[in-house]
Motif scaffolding. Structure first.
Motif, PDB file in Angstrom:
ATOM      1  N   GLN A 194       5.904   6.799   1.702  1.00 25.15           N
ATOM      2  CA  GLN A 194       5.489   6.301   0.397  1.00 25.15           C
ATOM      3  C   GLN A 194       4.321   7.098  -0.185  1.00 25.15           C
ATOM      4  O   GLN A 194       4.278   7.340  -1.393  1.00 25.15           O
ATOM      5  N   GLU A 195       3.378   7.520   0.652  1.00 17.57           N
ATOM      6  CA  GLU A 195       2.121   8.049   0.151  1.00 17.57           C
ATOM      7  C   GLU A 195       1.986   9.566   0.217  1.00 17.57           C
ATOM      8  O   GLU A 195       1.192  10.132  -0.537  1.00 17.57           O
ATOM      9  N   SER A 225       2.166  13.320  -0.520  1.00 23.90           N
ATOM     10  CA  SER A 225       2.497  14.091  -1.720  1.00 23.90           C
ATOM     11  C   SER A 225       2.998  15.485  -1.388  1.00 23.90           C
ATOM     12  O   SER A 225       3.244  16.289  -2.291  1.00 23.90           O
TER      13      SER A 225
END
Length: 518
Positions: free
Chosen positions: A363-364, A366
């Motif tokens: 989810q986090e 990048s």
């Protein structure tokens, strides 16, 4: 990741505030010292650097002020001068053994206490190592990560542009950005060395971008927790799966596009579920080969350790390594086996914690890591893994249709350089392979190829094709209930990878079929 501008700003505030102990985590000593030198001139404070090869030197003039090269000797010199003059800063580049309560850690602790009284500051390059907690509480920590894409773009331009006009340079602005994406997370020295090596041949052409990828791939070929997998573009072809291939074409554009203005993250990847032997694992190799990206395999089952917390730490290190290797493709084969304990297993909660850690990263993060996860037994998948937003898409890989079976048979015949069967036999093979998976078709063609090697191409007849194919009993016949249940699950919950509706031979009512945006 902390950009160099953020690191510089944070370090500037700490030096102005005269923080007595500053721990800097970085593997690039020269890059850190360059920032420190700039800040020393900006705020006008004396700054000295200690190293094992030269003792203590003035950071601005590089003149040696103390010959003792030992860390203990450097600390004593620092404390002596901090006691006599205000606002001195000493930087120690080669200091170790301060993770625990030891002699050197206590020596440094005592020096920091004296620096507090005189406005002095001791900076330590920790190289990612831990700091004795009692010592760390006297100061603050900063991290300087390797250059990201924006900083690397500046590095690429500074390395290449001075040679424009001297050597042929074919790179456009888009090529510069792609080069920065490839080189991101390498150290500054590594990136400069790679670019200098490319230009040393007397030109810089678009094909050199592939060399950049190969060079970075070699640097990260033995990273922790991941297995490098070769995926040659000229030997990998996926027959059928047109819906998935069209979707992948769109994601490839997003992987290199600038998404910051629209607040979008890079493509996270896809989860492939479906019938065993239908090309899920091959799809991961196909993505890496067609996108010209390195492929790494994460085996969750092998990450499990026997001690408490060991599995979670191994997974964290492996995912961090994948971030550093970006852009790349991360292949997680049979993900349900590595996370099976999360659905009711008795492993003390290890699998549950690993699921949480993996989902947080998914989810986090990048980083441009495209995940291709495959699963056969969907009943063992944690429900939270299937929630929208985890993976970009959930594809179901079904048994090949009639047209797809024809393409797969032709593909394997061509790959094995076999005589082509007659048109009527080809049609018969397609008809008799109803319910065959791709692996079943490959096995049947392989039997023909074996006979061709033993007896020559003259032995390859329509009769041999018919006999070889009739000897294969597919899983859909040995375990029809299992296959039908898998297909029913895919019909209700996933997008068909083929782009065609998933066929089920059941009277049970089903919901509307999902589809992808074309």
């Amino acid at each position: 990741m902390a950009a160099v501008a953020e690191f510089r700003q944070g370090l500037l505030r700490m030096l102005k505030a005269r923080i007595p102990f500053i721990s800097i985590k970085s593997i690039e000593r020269a890059r850190v010292l360059k920032v420190l030198e700039e800040l020393a001139g900006e705020i006008g404070i004396p700054m000295y650097v200690h190293g094992l090869s030269h003792g203590t030197r003035d950071l601005k003039t590089l003149k040696t002020v103390h010959d003792d090269r030992s860390v203990a000797g450097g600390l004593d010199f620092a404390v002596q001068n901090i006691g006599q003059r205000q606002n001195l800063t000493f930087v120690f580049t080669e200091i170790s053994d301060i993770e625990d309560d030891g002699m050197l850690a206590r020596h440094l602790y005592d020096c920091v206490l004296q620096a507090i009284e005189r406005g002095g500051s001791l900076c330590v390059l920790s190289n990612g190592r831990g700091i004795w907690p009692q010592l760390q509480r006297l100061g603050m920590t900063l991290t300087l990560d390797p250059p990201g894409e924006e900083e690397m773009l500046t590095v690429v331009r500074e390395c290449v542009e001075p040679y424009r006009g001297q050597i042929p340079i074919e790179w456009s602005e888009a090529d510069f950005r792609l080069a920065a994406t490839i080189l991101a997370n390498m150290t500054l020295v590594e990136a400069e060395n790679v670019l200098a090596t490319l230009m040393a041949k007397g030109s810089l052409v678009k094909a050199d971008l592939q060399e950049l990828s190969r060079t970075k791939d070699r640097l990260f070929s033995d990273i922790s927790g991941l297995e490098k997998v070769r995926a040659e573009a000229d030997t990998l072809t996926v027959a059928g799966l047109d819906g998935m291939r069209h979707w992948l074409g769109q994601q490839r554009q997003l992987l290199t596009a600038d998404l910051k203005a629209r607040k979008l993250r890079p493509p996270r990847g896809m989860l492939l579920v479906g019938v065993p032997g239908c090309g899920k694992s091959l799809s991961a190799k196909f993505v890496a080969a067609s996108w010209n990206l390195p492929l790494y395999r994460l085996d969750l089952a092998s990450i499990h350790g026997q001690y408490l917390g060991q599995s979670e730490n191994r997974l964290k290190e492996a995912l961090a390594s994948a971030d550093n290797a970006a852009p790349c493709v991360l292949w997680i084969d049979e993900i349900e086996k590595g996370l099976a304990g999360a659905t009711g297993g008795n492993d003390g909660g290890t699998s549950t914690r690993m699921v949480g850690q993996f989902l947080f990263w998914l989810q986090e993060s990048s980083a441009k890591v495209f995940v291709v996860a495959t699963a056969n037994d969907v009943s063992r998948l944690p429900p939270e893994l299937l929630r929208r937003g985890r993976f970009d898409e959930l594809f179901f890989v079904d048994l090949p249709s009639e047209a797809e079976r024809a393409d797969i048979i032709d593909l394997y015949i061509q790959r094995n350089q076999l005589p082509v069967p007659s048109a009527s036999m080809r049609e018969q093979l397609v008809d008799m392979t109803e319910g065959f998976a791709g692996a079943d078709l490959e096995s049947a063609v392989r039997e023909v190829a074996v006979q061709a090697v033993i007896n020559g191409d003259a032995a390859v007849t329509d009769g041999l094709y018919a006999k070889s194919f009739s000897n294969v009993v597919p899983l859909s016949r040995t375990s029809p209930e299992q296959i039908e249940a898998i297909r029913l699950w895919g019909r209700e919950r996933a997008v068909p990878a083929s782009g065609q509706p998933i066929a089920v031979s059941t009277d049970r009512p089903v919901g509307a079929r999902r589809g992808i945006l074309i």
